[in-house]
Design a protein around this motif. Structure first.
Motif: not given
Length: 394
Positions: A218, A391, A394
């Motif tokens: 991420g 996202p 993370h």
């Protein structure tokens, strides 16, 4: 933190002092930044591609050192020494610009200024993070950016006053006096660091456990977005060249630049506070959308009012993208690696800022400033879309 630290305006005393330091240093920088584009093209007689490339190199140079010095400050837990050394080098380099004669000696001194920024930025940001209350990093970074940018408002206003005061002198001589006088606020900032700023790194465990956060997919995706956004991050010089293209004088251009910095200053702190509750990732995403609109406004500006809108949008965009990602990275980093993680962000950003200005300079020389700004809009629009794939945590 092991002891309760004194607070002022709801933030720690250390963060407040670092804000004062940044105010003074940025006042010093912004006394000269608005006249640099005119100095390059009007005094040193450089063309669009060289001027754009020089400005891009200046923007990029500091970032090459940020991850290294962030890591070193993590190892030694001594942030203050790096902060002081970085600001001292920048102050010396800015004053010495008064003696430049060619683009290469100008670039050398500006590079030293940026090296100074590279030395201090990640350790300073880590010190801000370590001096902040848990969950309030956005507020601290927002305050710091606000103070930094208030200095960027004071600097151009001081430059305007000096231009008026030195109006009878040849333009080249006037610029050289301004370069020399710009060192005074920088020297004051060094006294604040030496006498009042405290190290906090020793209060964190010394052992380096590994750069685990950088292995997160991420975070790696977010750094890819940062790279794309940086490709659309044109130097402030292009906005002043746009004002010049529309027929505005150097002083009027500096006034536009002061407006941009005022919007930046007024936006940074409230945006930082809001990011702590609204979500830093969401605000960064919105920032890329604002960047797209600002770039399009500059591309198609034909009159005073559209140019004002462009500078206002530019101020909000920079307030978001120069403030929130730092706090975002500080939140993601472990206590043992804040300097390294924040430095990684700055380094990726800096590596891609340089080609961005080279590309913009080429497009300006080959076609037009309109095309250069349109290219920037496309890159920021792509970064906006990519943020939806990062996202939430993370």
């Amino acid at each position: 933190m092991e002891e309760k630290e004194r607070k002022i305006f709801g933030i720690s005393w250390n963060v407040f002092l670092l804000g004062i330091v940044s105010f003074l240093n940025d006042m010093s920088s912004e006394m000269i930044n608005p006249i640099v584009p005119s100095y390059l093209t009007g005094v040193l007689r450089e063309g669009q591609l060289v001027s754009g490339s020089v400005m891009g190199a200046i923007e990029s140079m500091s970032s090459l050192f940020k991850v290294a010095f962030g890591y070193v400050s993590d190892r030694f837990r001594k942030r203050k020494a790096f902060v002081l050394a970085g600001y001292a080098l920048s102050t010396l380099a800015k004053g010495a610009l008064a003696f430049t004669r060619y683009w290469w000696d100008f670039l050398t001194l500006r590079a030293l200024d940026r090296v100074g920024k590279g030395i201090r930025t990640a350790p300073r940001d880590a010190l801000i993070a370590e001096s902040s209350e848990k969950g309030k990093s956005g507020k601290s970074f927002g305050f710091h950016r606000m103070m930094d940018t208030l200095g960027a408002v004071a600097g151009p206003l001081a430059a305007i006053a000096l231009i008026e005061l030195l109006r009878g002198l040849p333009k080249e001589t006037m610029y050289r006096y301004i370069f020399l006088l710009s060192a005074i606020p920088g020297l004051l900032s060094l006294f604040v660091i030496v006498l009042f700023v405290r190290d906090r790194g020793s209060e964190v465990k010394k052992k380096i456990k590994g750069i685990s956060t950088l292995r997160s997919r991420g975070l790696q995706l977010f750094l890819a977005v940062v790279a794309v956004g940086a490709l659309g991050r044109y130097s402030y010089a292009f906005t002043l060249w746009k004002a010049e293209e529309l027929g505005f004088t150097v002083v009027q251009g500096i006034a536009f630049y002061a407006l941009f910095n005022l919007i930046y200053a007024l936006s940074a702190y409230p945006l930082g506070v809001v990011s702590d509750s609204f979500g830093k990732k969401r605000l960064i995403t919105i920032g890329f959308l604002v960047a797209t609109l600002a770039s399009l406004a500059f591309a198609y500006a034909r009159d005073f009012y559209t140019l004002v809108v462009a500078f206002v949008l530019y101020g909000v965009y920079i307030a978001i993208e120069d403030t929130i990602p730092r706090a975002y990275m500080a939140d993601l980093a472990g206590e043992h690696e804040k300097g390294t993680i924040i430095g990684a962000y700055h380094t990726v950003f800096g590596l891609f800022v340089f080609p961005a200005s080279v590309i913009a300079g080429y497009l300006w020389q080959a076609r037009s400033l309109e095309l250069a700004f349109t290219y920037a809009a496309l890159m920021n629009a792509l970064a906006f879309v990519m943020m939806f794939f990062v996202p939430e945590s993370h």
